[in-house]
Design a protein around this motif. Structure first.
Motif, short mmCIF file in Angstrom:
data_model
loop_
_atom_site.label_atom_id
_atom_site.label_comp_id
_atom_site.label_asym_id
_atom_site.label_seq_id
_atom_site.Cartn_x
_atom_site.Cartn_y
_atom_site.Cartn_z
N GLY A 8 10.07 -13.13 4.75
CA GLY A 8 8.80 -13.83 4.91
C GLY A 8 7.62 -12.87 4.93
N VAL A 9 7.79 -11.73 5.58
CA VAL A 9 6.74 -10.71 5.58
C VAL A 9 6.50 -10.21 4.16
N ASP A 10 7.59 -10.03 3.40
CA ASP A 10 7.47 -9.59 2.01
C ASP A 10 6.68 -10.60 1.18
N LEU A 11 6.96 -11.88 1.38
CA LEU A 11 6.23 -12.92 0.67
C LEU A 11 4.75 -12.91 1.02
N ALA A 12 4.46 -12.76 2.32
CA ALA A 12 3.07 -12.77 2.77
C ALA A 12 2.30 -11.57 2.21
N LEU A 13 2.96 -10.40 2.20
CA LEU A 13 2.31 -9.21 1.65
C LEU A 13 2.05 -9.40 0.16
N GLY A 14 3.00 -10.01 -0.54
CA GLY A 14 2.80 -10.28 -1.97
C GLY A 14 1.61 -11.19 -2.22
N ARG A 15 1.46 -12.21 -1.37
CA ARG A 15 0.30 -13.11 -1.52
C ARG A 15 -1.01 -12.37 -1.26
N LEU A 16 -0.99 -11.48 -0.27
CA LEU A 16 -2.20 -10.70 0.04
C LEU A 16 -2.59 -9.83 -1.15
N LEU A 17 -1.63 -9.09 -1.70
CA LEU A 17 -1.94 -8.19 -2.82
C LEU A 17 -2.38 -8.98 -4.05
N ALA A 18 -1.72 -10.12 -4.29
CA ALA A 18 -2.12 -10.95 -5.43
C ALA A 18 -3.53 -11.51 -5.23
N GLY A 19 -3.85 -11.90 -4.00
CA GLY A 19 -5.18 -12.43 -3.72
C GLY A 19 -6.26 -11.38 -3.91
N LEU A 20 -6.00 -10.14 -3.49
CA LEU A 20 -6.97 -9.07 -3.70
C LEU A 20 -7.21 -8.83 -5.19
N LYS A 21 -6.12 -8.87 -5.97
CA LYS A 21 -6.25 -8.64 -7.41
C LYS A 21 -7.01 -9.76 -8.09
N GLU A 22 -6.74 -11.01 -7.71
CA GLU A 22 -7.43 -12.16 -8.31
C GLU A 22 -8.93 -12.10 -8.06
N ARG A 23 -9.32 -11.54 -6.91
CA ARG A 23 -10.74 -11.48 -6.54
C ARG A 23 -11.39 -10.17 -6.97
N GLY A 24 -10.62 -9.33 -7.68
CA GLY A 24 -11.18 -8.06 -8.13
C GLY A 24 -11.42 -7.06 -7.02
N LEU A 25 -10.68 -7.21 -5.90
CA LEU A 25 -10.88 -6.33 -4.75
C LEU A 25 -9.80 -5.26 -4.63
N ASP A 26 -8.79 -5.32 -5.51
CA ASP A 26 -7.66 -4.41 -5.34
C ASP A 26 -8.05 -2.95 -5.59
N ARG A 27 -9.09 -2.70 -6.39
CA ARG A 27 -9.48 -1.33 -6.70
C ARG A 27 -10.47 -0.74 -5.69
N LYS A 28 -10.82 -1.53 -4.68
CA LYS A 28 -11.72 -0.98 -3.65
C LYS A 28 -11.27 -1.38 -2.24
N THR A 29 -9.95 -1.58 -2.09
CA THR A 29 -9.41 -1.98 -0.79
C THR A 29 -8.24 -1.07 -0.42
N VAL A 30 -8.30 -0.53 0.78
CA VAL A 30 -7.18 0.24 1.32
C VAL A 30 -6.21 -0.72 1.99
N VAL A 31 -4.95 -0.65 1.63
CA VAL A 31 -3.92 -1.51 2.23
C VAL A 31 -2.91 -0.62 2.94
N LEU A 32 -2.73 -0.87 4.22
CA LEU A 32 -1.78 -0.10 5.03
C LEU A 32 -0.75 -1.05 5.61
N VAL A 33 0.53 -0.75 5.39
CA VAL A 33 1.62 -1.55 5.94
C VAL A 33 2.41 -0.67 6.89
N VAL A 34 2.52 -1.09 8.14
CA VAL A 34 3.23 -0.28 9.13
C VAL A 34 3.81 -1.22 10.19
#
Length: 229
Positions: free
Chosen positions: A33-59
């Motif tokens: 479930g965490v994997d699914l949620a992280l995938g949705r987050l990364l996909a959402g950033l890319k759809e909004r054009g934010l993936d190239r200016k967002t730091v993502v930290l998973v810990v």
């Protein structure tokens, strides 16, 4: 502790086998479930054009025992299953890179500080700037990774992991004060105690541990006076 129907839905979505005789399926489903949620987050950033200016930290804060010594959940020990957690950083401009030496939570702040400001002074941090690894450079003066386990407000164990090969983990239970030494490169490092066999390594790591911030010390007279009513 998650809702049963929710976990079963996740297990079905991700192909996790449900075994009523083995409670670990619940952990696998929750992790999926965490994997699914992280995938949705990364996909959402890319759809909004934010993936190239967002730091993502998973810990993660800690691991789980998952049956080790009959413990299913996290406990008061410093087993690798409890202290070995994911640490993934994706930041614009950084090429993918695996770091195969011991790192820890303590390294996050100096790494992000140097990423956001290359001129940042990180000399006051206990941790290390992991950006050195992306440049193929050794991390200068990397201090050991400190460990502690507590039950509520009671400190039970302290320890450290070395950052120089061969990588060792020292664990000092505060009730017995009988040190344990483990080789973290072994498949099951906590099953083999090398403290007596590698006594020189053990003593050297104890010397580092007793001077570290996690080692308990009696309050100074000034602290005692300030704590008095």
């Amino acid at each position: 502790e998650l809702d049963e129907s929710h976990l079963r839905d996740l297990a079905e979505q991700r192909g996790v086998a449900v075994d009523p005789e083995d409670e670990r399926w619940r952990y696998r489903a929750a992790a999926a479930g965490v994997d699914l949620a992280l995938g949705r987050l990364l996909a959402g950033l890319k759809e909004r054009g934010l993936d190239r200016k967002t730091v993502v930290l998973v810990v993660s804060d800690h691991g789980e025992a998952l049956g080790q010594s009959d413990h299913l959940r996290h406990a008061v020990y410093l087993w690798d299953s409890l202290i070995h957690v994911p640490l993934m950083l994706r930041a614009p401009g950084l090429a993918p890179h695996d770091v195969d030496v011991p790192v820890g939570h303590v390294d996050i702040a100096p790494t992000l500080a140097r990423y956001l400001d290359p001129q940042a002074d990180v000399g006051g941090y206990h941790g290390s700037d992991l950006l050195h690894h992306t440049l193929g450079r050794p991390v200068p003066g990397a201090l050991p990774i400190l460990l502690l386990s507590m039950r509520k407000d009671e400190l039970l164990r302290v320890g450290l992991v070395s950052r120089e090969e061969p990588y060792h983990k020292l664990v000092l239970p505060l009730d017995s004060v009988e040190p344990e030494l483990h080789d973290v490169d072994l498949p099951q490092p906590d099953d083999v105690d090398l403290a007596r066999e590698r006594s020189r390594v053990t003593l050297g790591m104890i010397s580092s541990l007793v001077t570290s911030p996690v080692f308990p010390r009696p309050e100074s007279p000034v602290e005692q006076a300030s704590a008095a009513p």
